[in-house]
Enzyme design. Structure first.
Site, PDB file in Angstrom:
ATOM      1  N   GLY A   2       0.801  -1.227   0.000  1.00  0.00           N
ATOM      2  CA  GLY A   2       0.000   0.000   0.000  1.00  0.00           C
ATOM      3  C   GLY A   2       0.830   1.272   0.000  1.00  0.00           C
ATOM      4  CB  ALA A   3       4.445   1.949   0.335  1.00  0.00           C
ATOM      5  N   GLY A   4       2.711   2.353  -2.421  1.00  0.00           N
ATOM      6  CA  GLY A   4       2.586   3.022  -3.724  1.00  0.00           C
ATOM      7  C   GLY A   4       3.494   2.463  -4.808  1.00  0.00           C
ATOM      8  CE  LYS A   5       5.609  -2.844  -2.839  1.00  0.00           C
ATOM      9  NZ  LYS A   5       4.664  -2.436  -1.778  1.00  0.00           N
ATOM     10  CB  SER A  26      11.939  -6.776  -1.917  1.00  0.00           C
ATOM     11  OG  SER A  26      11.530  -5.558  -2.476  1.00  0.00           O
TER      12      SER A  26
HETATM   13  P1  ADP Z   1       1.756  -1.101  -3.320  1.00  0.00           P
HETATM   14  O1  ADP Z   1       2.003  -1.493  -4.750  1.00  0.00           O
HETATM   15  O2  ADP Z   1       2.974  -0.506  -2.667  1.00  0.00           O
HETATM   16  O3  ADP Z   1       1.132  -2.161  -2.501  1.00  0.00           O
HETATM   17  P2  ADP Z   1      -0.351   0.528  -4.441  1.00  0.00           P
HETATM   18  O4  ADP Z   1       0.353   1.273  -5.520  1.00  0.00           O
HETATM   19  O5  ADP Z   1      -1.158  -0.659  -4.823  1.00  0.00           O
HETATM   20  O6  ADP Z   1       0.732   0.137  -3.328  1.00  0.00           O
HETATM   21  O7  ADP Z   1      -1.291   1.535  -3.635  1.00  0.00           O
HETATM   22  C1  ADP Z   1      -0.865   2.808  -3.218  1.00  0.00           C
HETATM   23  C2  ADP Z   1      -2.059   3.729  -2.959  1.00  0.00           C
HETATM   24  O8  ADP Z   1      -1.575   4.994  -2.485  1.00  0.00           O
HETATM   25  C3  ADP Z   1      -2.871   4.008  -4.218  1.00  0.00           C
HETATM   26  O9  ADP Z   1      -4.224   4.023  -3.863  1.00  0.00           O
HETATM   27  C4  ADP Z   1      -2.389   5.416  -4.631  1.00  0.00           C
HETATM   28  O10 ADP Z   1      -3.368   6.129  -5.350  1.00  0.00           O
HETATM   29  C5  ADP Z   1      -2.096   6.070  -3.296  1.00  0.00           C
HETATM   30  N1  ADP Z   1      -1.083   7.155  -3.355  1.00  0.00           N
HETATM   31  C6  ADP Z   1      -1.202   8.388  -2.834  1.00  0.00           C
HETATM   32  N2  ADP Z   1      -0.129   9.155  -3.055  1.00  0.00           N
HETATM   33  C7  ADP Z   1       0.737   8.394  -3.741  1.00  0.00           C
HETATM   34  C8  ADP Z   1       2.040   8.631  -4.280  1.00  0.00           C
HETATM   35  N3  ADP Z   1       2.697   9.790  -4.138  1.00  0.00           N
HETATM   36  N4  ADP Z   1       2.612   7.614  -4.936  1.00  0.00           N
HETATM   37  C9  ADP Z   1       1.997   6.416  -5.063  1.00  0.00           C
HETATM   38  N5  ADP Z   1       0.783   6.128  -4.578  1.00  0.00           N
HETATM   39  C10 ADP Z   1       0.128   7.115  -3.927  1.00  0.00           C
END
Ligand code: ADP
Length: 177
Positions: A17-20, A88
């Protein structure tokens, strides 16, 4: 003749959920528009095929990363920009893969656990808290943050566009674009 494209593995690590996935997809789109050869290896997708059957013990997580790293290496040395999106969580295996690949850029996708849990994109934190799933990174399994990432995206403070720009700018600066 056009200059040969230089391959590189861009490795996004961070909590669920970090945004990867989000950032790697944005970066891929931007690069495809500029006619770069790009591949994404997304942890969730990889676990359904390349590393199907592996679990979430330390050994299995390391094996998952090793296999992703193997494929990333093949692509990288053939001039592809490879975007890896995988939690990772263990530093040592990330370092192992980094030294094997060489052309490797580590991106720490950093958002506080509380923010990731609040987003709960896939509903997994809720399940981890209730005990329905075990060994969930950040809850009852460790995450070892990178010590010297080339790029750090604070996704709780940046827009998706800003995080994406950061990655693209660094790749340019390092001579990969
Ligand atoms: P991961 O792949 O790390 O599990 P996701 O990409 O699936 O995470 O989800 C990240 C969530 O955070 C998404 O809902 C996205 O819209 C939100 N978000 C908010 N700000 C950002 C940012 N700067 N970069 C990436 N995602 C973001």
């Amino acid at each position: 003749m056009d200059r040969e494209q230089r391959g590189v593995t861009v490795w996004f690590t961070g909590l669920s959920g970090a945004g990867k996935t989000t950032i790697s997809q944005e970066v891929a789109q931007a690069l495809q528009k500029r006619a770069y050869k790009v591949e994404i290896l997304d942890g969730d997708v990889v676990r359904q095929n390349l590393t199907k059957g592996l679990g979430f013990s330390k050994d299995d997580r390391d094996e998952n990363i090793r296999r992703i790293g193997f494929v990333a290496h093949l692509l990288t040395r053939n001039g592809v920009v490879v975007l890896i999106s995988a939690i990772s969580p263990y530093r040592e295996i990330r370092e192992e893969v980094r030294s094997r690949i060489g052309d490797f850029v580590e991106v720490y996708v950093n958002a506080p656990l509380a923010v990731c849990e609040q987003r709960d994109v896939k509903g997994l934190y809720k399940k981890a808290r209730s005990g329905e799933i075990k060994n969930f990174t950040g809850i009852d399994d460790p995450y070892e943050s990178p010590l010297h990432p080339q790029i750090e995206c604070h996704t709780d403070q940046e827009t998706i566009e800003e995080s994406t720009e950061k990655v693209l700018r660094k790749l340019e600066e390092l001579g990969y674009l």
